[in-house]
Scaffold this motif. Structure first.
Motif, PDB file in Angstrom:
ATOM      1  N   ARG A 104      -4.771   4.670   0.806  1.00 53.83           N
ATOM      2  CA  ARG A 104      -4.482   3.349   1.076  1.00 53.83           C
ATOM      3  C   ARG A 104      -5.397   2.323   0.558  1.00 53.83           C
ATOM      4  O   ARG A 104      -5.103   1.307   0.024  1.00 53.83           O
ATOM      5  CB  ARG A 104      -4.640   3.280   2.631  1.00 53.83           C
ATOM      6  CG  ARG A 104      -4.080   1.971   3.252  1.00 53.83           C
ATOM      7  CD  ARG A 104      -5.424   1.061   3.457  1.00 53.83           C
ATOM      8  NE  ARG A 104      -6.536   1.764   4.379  1.00 53.83           N
ATOM      9  CZ  ARG A 104      -6.814   1.521   5.676  1.00 53.83           C
ATOM     10  NH1 ARG A 104      -5.853   1.157   6.443  1.00 53.83           N
ATOM     11  NH2 ARG A 104      -7.762   2.192   6.183  1.00 53.83           N
ATOM     12  N   VAL A 123      -4.719   1.985  -3.319  1.00 54.04           N
ATOM     13  CA  VAL A 123      -3.575   1.047  -3.424  1.00 54.04           C
ATOM     14  C   VAL A 123      -3.933  -0.342  -3.247  1.00 54.04           C
ATOM     15  O   VAL A 123      -3.473  -1.171  -3.970  1.00 54.04           O
ATOM     16  CB  VAL A 123      -2.326   1.458  -2.246  1.00 54.04           C
ATOM     17  CG1 VAL A 123      -1.216   0.484  -2.307  1.00 54.04           C
ATOM     18  CG2 VAL A 123      -1.890   3.025  -2.602  1.00 54.04           C
ATOM     19  N   LEU A 124      -4.546  -0.827  -2.139  1.00 53.90           N
ATOM     20  CA  LEU A 124      -4.864  -2.066  -2.005  1.00 53.90           C
ATOM     21  C   LEU A 124      -5.851  -2.772  -2.962  1.00 53.90           C
ATOM     22  O   LEU A 124      -5.949  -3.608  -3.405  1.00 53.90           O
ATOM     23  CB  LEU A 124      -5.415  -2.323  -0.389  1.00 53.90           C
ATOM     24  CG  LEU A 124      -4.348  -1.921   0.596  1.00 53.90           C
ATOM     25  CD1 LEU A 124      -4.768  -2.289   1.983  1.00 53.90           C
ATOM     26  CD2 LEU A 124      -3.100  -2.834   0.359  1.00 53.90           C
ATOM     27  N   ARG A 142      -3.658  -3.305  -6.086  1.00 52.74           N
ATOM     28  CA  ARG A 142      -2.629  -4.083  -5.695  1.00 52.74           C
ATOM     29  C   ARG A 142      -1.589  -4.764  -6.728  1.00 52.74           C
ATOM     30  O   ARG A 142      -0.562  -4.578  -6.746  1.00 52.74           O
ATOM     31  CB  ARG A 142      -2.646  -4.649  -4.292  1.00 52.74           C
ATOM     32  CG  ARG A 142      -3.397  -5.926  -4.391  1.00 52.74           C
ATOM     33  CD  ARG A 142      -3.945  -6.274  -2.971  1.00 52.74           C
ATOM     34  NE  ARG A 142      -3.045  -7.096  -2.405  1.00 52.74           N
ATOM     35  CZ  ARG A 142      -3.173  -7.756  -0.965  1.00 52.74           C
ATOM     36  NH1 ARG A 142      -4.482  -7.544  -0.720  1.00 52.74           N
ATOM     37  NH2 ARG A 142      -2.706  -8.614  -0.588  1.00 52.74           N
TER      38      ARG A 142
END
Lengths: 316, 316
Positions: free
Chosen positions: B263, B266-267, B270
């Motif tokens: 997570r 990914v951020l 992004r």
């Protein structure tokens, strides 16, 4: 409709031991593996191959998958008497022609099955062309290899693999028992469901992953090429997929599958695959929104859900 | 900006042999593997670990990855003199705090690198918080494991793996040479590119495949559940992913990756991942159109292109 596979031993009379001859129409990788598997399991009846190409028949005979063969189904079927089993192992596009050849020879003792990977179209072809479709049992042993042809066949190809049978309300119980006995003899795990359910399930767990692999490979190559062209102008830019590693190769391995064969499968199961891709596109758009908004919680929940789903699939 | 990694032997003075001490801030799987790899390669200087948890320090010392350690970077950095190398091996969310601790100790002889998997944000944090960002070289050794923690560390983790360095125009040449020497000593293949290019490339070959795996798993489970509910009403319906086999497991293996870590990655990346997902969505929509229209030729061309792309990736 019976939901469980019959027990091979308990129904030996209806099973494989009573069968005198098996005809394999299309002794390629899958068809020849059936022949080899039967021999390895000690089945002693006659195995006849049918292939247009003499080279295929010779290769199938050379590895011991068939005892002999013909270049057309007609003489192979005309020769049969007593309990027999005909296995259609040609691509789906050849089913209509083969079923037309089988139709005039159908009788209670002659059971037909197939090895195709999409079942509703196979069943529809059978209904259209067979004289007695109740003696045909659609089957899909979920086994394969990146190789093809009888030389790549192995006796253990179906061992431990799900072998899906898709009878309908009209299917003869004896025919179903015989086909179940075949796949059990080959070491497969027989599962029974409707053709529609089978096609939806393989769209989800087989056809969708294949197509996603294809899209990942194409997207990564295009994006890698664009990234490289933004690099230093000294002509030593990296290859598009230079940083690809084990993870990438695993996620895209299915893209290596035989394109014409895969194309035919995709088009044969296009409705169910369309449904899978619609669902996939919806999930993709939700994910894009989560990333755009920086939604930490939704993203974490998604990754945890997927991890749990994947962890639940045995056999890693 | 240098495009090629310096040769370890030719620049031994600027390389690792002149370094007296390495500080590993965050001796988890990756950090401790650096320590083990240095030892296995015969590097004889001191290796100091920094971790808040005494258990992590103990475990890293127990496997031989560090000689000793501290629960805060401050004393470890204050102790340093002469040529040193500080390796930031904490998650990206911890970079700002660590860089602030490093800032007052920066000098020509103290080179800093990191092991994070997204490089533009790491470089931005360095510019923001380091006093002398020219002595920091963003790095991403593309290696990992489903395991975590120092007990899972291995000396060979980086062997043969691409180790991407992302210097910019301001990066000190000696600092770059030293960090390149580190990864070469660990057996890695040093590759140099801009942080932006790196982030686009890993979005394509690493982050996109991971997210696609996640979406495949979620979609297949939902579709399998729907297919099962359409089955016979005798309560013996199949599990949602009952027919999943090797192909499905391979295509979704990346969905097993650690959710909170993924997570954060990914951020952090992004923008580039958004770009990859936009491209992916566009390809997906084209594919859906081809299937809807039954476009045999376009579909075959797509499958052949993807097969060729995948076949071009070595190391299978």
């Amino acid at each position: 409709m019976p939901d469980d596979a019959p027990d091979c031993d308990a129904q030996a009379g209806a099973g494989l031991d009573a069968v005198a001859e098996v005809v394999i129409i299309g002794p390629g990788l899958l068809g020849a593996s059936v022949g080899l598997g039967l021999r390895a399991a000690g089945w002693a009846g006659r195995i006849t191959g049918v292939a247009r190409s003499a080279a295929t028949l010779d290769a199938a005979a050379a590895v011991g998958a068939i005892d002999g063969g013909f270049d057309d189904p007609e003489p192979a079927l005309a020769n049969l008497s007593g309990p027999s089993l005909v296995i259609v192992a040609v691509p789906l596009s050849g089913f209509a022609a083969v079923f037309k050849k089988i139709a005039p020879h159908q009788r209670r003792g002659l059971v037909t099955t197939d090895l195709g990977s999409v079942k509703a179209p196979a069943a529809a072809e059978a209904k259209r062309h067979l004289a007695q479709p109740q003696f045909y049992v659609p089957a899909h042993p979920m086994a394969g290899s990146e190789k093809s042809g009888p030389a790549a066949a192995t006796a253990g190809l179906f061992r431990g693999r799900p072998c899906v049978l898709c009878p309908d309300d009209a299917t003869d119980a004896g025919a179903l028992a015989r086909v179940a006995a075949l796949f059990e003899r080959l070491g497969g795990e027989v599962v029974t469901m409707t053709a529609a359910e089978h096609d939806a399930r393989v769209a989800a767990v087989s056809h969708l992953p294949h197509l996603a692999s294809v899209l990942i490979a194409q997207t990564a190559a295009a994006m890698g090429a664009a990234a490289g062209s933004a690099g230093p102008p000294d002509g030593r830019g990296a290859q598009p997929l230079q940083l690809a590693s084990t993870g990438f190769r695993g996620a895209t391995r299915l893209a290596l599958s035989n394109p014409p064969m895969r194309r035919d499968i995709v088009l044969a199961n296009r409705e169910r695959i369309g449904e899978a891709l619609d669902r996939f596109a919806k999930q993709l758009n939700q994910l894009r929104g989560e990333i755009r908004k920086g939604d930490h919680d939704a993203l974490l929940a998604r990754l945890e859900e997927a991890q749990g789903i994947r962890a639940s699939v045995e056999g890693d």
